[in-house]
Scaffold this motif. Structure first.
Motif, PDB file in Angstrom:
ATOM      1  N   MET A  61       0.903  -1.273  -0.028  1.00 50.92           N
ATOM      2  CA  MET A  61      -0.091   0.027   0.088  1.00 50.92           C
ATOM      3  C   MET A  61       0.993   1.346  -0.207  1.00 50.92           C
ATOM      4  O   MET A  61       1.903   1.425   0.771  1.00 50.92           O
ATOM      5  N   ASN A  62       0.531   2.058  -0.643  1.00 52.50           N
ATOM      6  CA  ASN A  62       1.242   3.609  -0.712  1.00 52.50           C
ATOM      7  C   ASN A  62       0.687   4.424   0.308  1.00 52.50           C
ATOM      8  O   ASN A  62      -0.638   4.098   0.790  1.00 52.50           O
ATOM      9  N   LYS A  63       1.092   5.578   0.561  1.00 50.33           N
ATOM     10  CA  LYS A  63       0.673   6.492   1.552  1.00 50.33           C
ATOM     11  C   LYS A  63      -0.987   6.781   1.316  1.00 50.33           C
ATOM     12  O   LYS A  63      -1.558   6.786   2.070  1.00 50.33           O
ATOM     13  N   GLU A  64      -1.097   6.935   0.144  1.00 49.80           N
ATOM     14  CA  GLU A  64      -2.817   7.604  -0.066  1.00 49.80           C
ATOM     15  C   GLU A  64      -3.547   6.395  -0.142  1.00 49.80           C
ATOM     16  O   GLU A  64      -4.684   6.569   0.400  1.00 49.80           O
ATOM     17  N   GLU A  65      -3.248   5.378  -0.286  1.00 54.84           N
ATOM     18  CA  GLU A  65      -4.007   4.012  -0.020  1.00 54.84           C
ATOM     19  C   GLU A  65      -4.046   3.960   1.537  1.00 54.84           C
ATOM     20  O   GLU A  65      -5.329   3.483   2.251  1.00 54.84           O
ATOM     21  N   ILE A  66      -3.384   3.931   2.284  1.00 51.09           N
ATOM     22  CA  ILE A  66      -3.275   3.757   3.697  1.00 51.09           C
ATOM     23  C   ILE A  66      -4.073   4.905   4.110  1.00 51.09           C
ATOM     24  O   ILE A  66      -5.170   4.842   4.981  1.00 51.09           O
ATOM     25  N   ARG A  67      -4.016   6.239   3.775  1.00 50.66           N
ATOM     26  CA  ARG A  67      -4.834   7.437   4.312  1.00 50.66           C
ATOM     27  C   ARG A  67      -6.270   7.038   3.739  1.00 50.66           C
ATOM     28  O   ARG A  67      -7.196   7.234   4.750  1.00 50.66           O
ATOM     29  N   GLN A  68      -6.605   6.504   2.886  1.00 48.30           N
ATOM     30  CA  GLN A  68      -7.846   6.033   2.400  1.00 48.30           C
ATOM     31  C   GLN A  68      -8.544   5.031   3.411  1.00 48.30           C
ATOM     32  O   GLN A  68      -9.826   5.089   3.759  1.00 48.30           O
ATOM     33  N   TRP A  69      -7.772   3.978   3.436  1.00 46.64           N
ATOM     34  CA  TRP A  69      -8.192   3.046   4.480  1.00 46.64           C
ATOM     35  C   TRP A  69      -8.479   3.613   5.778  1.00 46.64           C
ATOM     36  O   TRP A  69      -9.359   3.121   6.452  1.00 46.64           O
ATOM     37  N   ILE A  70      -7.705   4.412   6.270  1.00 47.32           N
ATOM     38  CA  ILE A  70      -7.994   5.081   7.654  1.00 47.32           C
ATOM     39  C   ILE A  70      -9.149   5.615   7.779  1.00 47.32           C
ATOM     40  O   ILE A  70      -9.940   5.633   8.569  1.00 47.32           O
ATOM     41  N   ASN A  71      -9.481   6.749   6.708  1.00 53.06           N
ATOM     42  CA  ASN A  71     -10.681   7.467   6.670  1.00 53.06           C
ATOM     43  C   ASN A  71     -11.773   6.600   6.736  1.00 53.06           C
ATOM     44  O   ASN A  71     -12.903   6.868   7.092  1.00 53.06           O
ATOM     45  N   GLU A  72     -11.895   5.387   5.702  1.00 48.97           N
ATOM     46  CA  GLU A  72     -12.855   4.571   5.669  1.00 48.97           C
ATOM     47  C   GLU A  72     -13.073   3.663   6.847  1.00 48.97           C
ATOM     48  O   GLU A  72     -14.374   3.156   7.037  1.00 48.97           O
ATOM     49  N   ASN A  73     -12.191   3.246   7.598  1.00 49.76           N
ATOM     50  CA  ASN A  73     -12.333   2.244   8.563  1.00 49.76           C
ATOM     51  C   ASN A  73     -12.070   2.587  10.037  1.00 49.76           C
ATOM     52  O   ASN A  73     -12.608   1.901  10.934  1.00 49.76           O
ATOM     53  N   LEU A  74     -11.578   3.736  10.255  1.00 50.04           N
ATOM     54  CA  LEU A  74     -11.333   4.042  11.749  1.00 50.04           C
ATOM     55  C   LEU A  74     -12.119   5.324  11.921  1.00 50.04           C
ATOM     56  O   LEU A  74     -12.085   6.246  11.198  1.00 50.04           O
ATOM     57  N   VAL A  75     -12.555   5.347  13.281  1.00 43.57           N
ATOM     58  CA  VAL A  75     -13.251   6.276  13.930  1.00 43.57           C
ATOM     59  C   VAL A  75     -12.855   6.799  15.263  1.00 43.57           C
ATOM     60  O   VAL A  75     -12.332   6.157  15.733  1.00 43.57           O
ATOM     61  N   ARG A  76     -13.194   8.061  15.399  1.00 39.75           N
ATOM     62  CA  ARG A  76     -13.054   8.656  16.779  1.00 39.75           C
ATOM     63  C   ARG A  76     -14.090   8.180  17.551  1.00 39.75           C
ATOM     64  O   ARG A  76     -15.073   7.904  17.136  1.00 39.75           O
ATOM     65  N   SER A  77     -13.921   8.535  19.053  1.00 44.95           N
ATOM     66  CA  SER A  77     -14.788   7.986  20.064  1.00 44.95           C
ATOM     67  C   SER A  77     -16.265   8.741  19.844  1.00 44.95           C
ATOM     68  O   SER A  77     -17.370   7.888  19.983  1.00 44.95           O
ATOM     69  N   GLU A  78     -16.455   9.906  19.203  1.00 43.34           N
ATOM     70  CA  GLU A  78     -17.795  10.697  19.057  1.00 43.34           C
ATOM     71  C   GLU A  78     -18.376   9.757  18.026  1.00 43.34           C
ATOM     72  O   GLU A  78     -19.581   9.520  18.314  1.00 43.34           O
ATOM     73  N   GLU A  79     -17.964   9.573  16.800  1.00 47.72           N
ATOM     74  CA  GLU A  79     -18.655   8.510  15.716  1.00 47.72           C
ATOM     75  C   GLU A  79     -18.751   7.157  16.519  1.00 47.72           C
ATOM     76  O   GLU A  79     -19.645   6.530  16.091  1.00 47.72           O
ATOM     77  N   ALA A  80     -17.790   6.810  17.097  1.00 44.96           N
ATOM     78  CA  ALA A  80     -17.857   5.368  17.660  1.00 44.96           C
ATOM     79  C   ALA A  80     -19.092   5.054  18.391  1.00 44.96           C
ATOM     80  O   ALA A  80     -19.995   3.955  18.472  1.00 44.96           O
ATOM     81  N   ARG A  81     -19.440   6.171  19.381  1.00 44.73           N
ATOM     82  CA  ARG A  81     -20.594   6.143  20.186  1.00 44.73           C
ATOM     83  C   ARG A  81     -22.004   6.218  19.434  1.00 44.73           C
ATOM     84  O   ARG A  81     -22.855   5.586  19.627  1.00 44.73           O
ATOM     85  N   THR A  82     -21.834   6.788  18.340  1.00 44.20           N
ATOM     86  CA  THR A  82     -23.076   6.890  17.494  1.00 44.20           C
ATOM     87  C   THR A  82     -23.270   5.483  16.851  1.00 44.20           C
ATOM     88  O   THR A  82     -24.460   5.051  16.870  1.00 44.20           O
ATOM     89  N   ILE A  83     -22.207   5.125  16.423  1.00 47.74           N
ATOM     90  CA  ILE A  83     -22.472   3.670  15.665  1.00 47.74           C
ATOM     91  C   ILE A  83     -22.923   2.480  16.903  1.00 47.74           C
ATOM     92  O   ILE A  83     -23.864   1.567  16.540  1.00 47.74           O
ATOM     93  N   THR A  84     -22.458   2.639  17.969  1.00 49.11           N
ATOM     94  CA  THR A  84     -22.615   1.626  19.021  1.00 49.11           C
ATOM     95  C   THR A  84     -24.232   2.120  19.815  1.00 49.11           C
ATOM     96  O   THR A  84     -24.882   1.233  20.473  1.00 49.11           O
ATOM     97  N   GLY A  85     -24.681   3.366  19.517  1.00 50.88           N
ATOM     98  CA  GLY A  85     -25.789   3.767  19.910  1.00 50.88           C
ATOM     99  C   GLY A  85     -25.784   3.976  21.311  1.00 50.88           C
ATOM    100  O   GLY A  85     -26.757   3.703  22.346  1.00 50.88           O
ATOM    101  N   GLN A  86     -24.609   4.193  21.996  1.00 51.94           N
ATOM    102  CA  GLN A  86     -24.183   4.553  23.323  1.00 51.94           C
ATOM    103  C   GLN A  86     -23.867   6.050  24.007  1.00 51.94           C
ATOM    104  O   GLN A  86     -23.550   6.625  23.160  1.00 51.94           O
TER     105      GLN A  86
END
Length: 75
Positions: A1-26
């Motif tokens: 993976m090049n840097k841009e592919e890694i950056r894209q993967w991070i943006n698509e797959n990792l979230v901060r706690s605020e969005e994590a709470r929304t996903i879990t409904g907590q």
């Protein structure tokens, strides 16, 4: 993976706690309790502890699975 592919993967797959709470409904306290009990584990953590800011990123897919499982357990 090049840097841009890694950056894209991070943006698509990792979230901060605020969005994590929304996903879990907590609420903030319920989410914190789930993290402290080990039911939700950060994918990665950056920063200093005591007195410094810490950034925790969570895997979206794991959170979605947790949310589905959590709801089934409550029924």
């Amino acid at each position: 993976m090049n840097k841009e592919e890694i950056r894209q993967w991070i943006n698509e797959n990792l979230v901060r706690s605020e969005e994590a709470r929304t996903i879990t409904g907590q609420s903030q306290s319920a989410f914190t309790q789930s993290v402290q009990s080990g039911k939700i584990v950060p994918f990665c953590t950056w920063g200093e502890g005591v007195g410094g800011r810490v950034l925790k990123l969570y895997d979206r897919e794991s959170l979605e699975l947790y949310a589905r499982t959590k709801r089934k357990e409550r029924k």
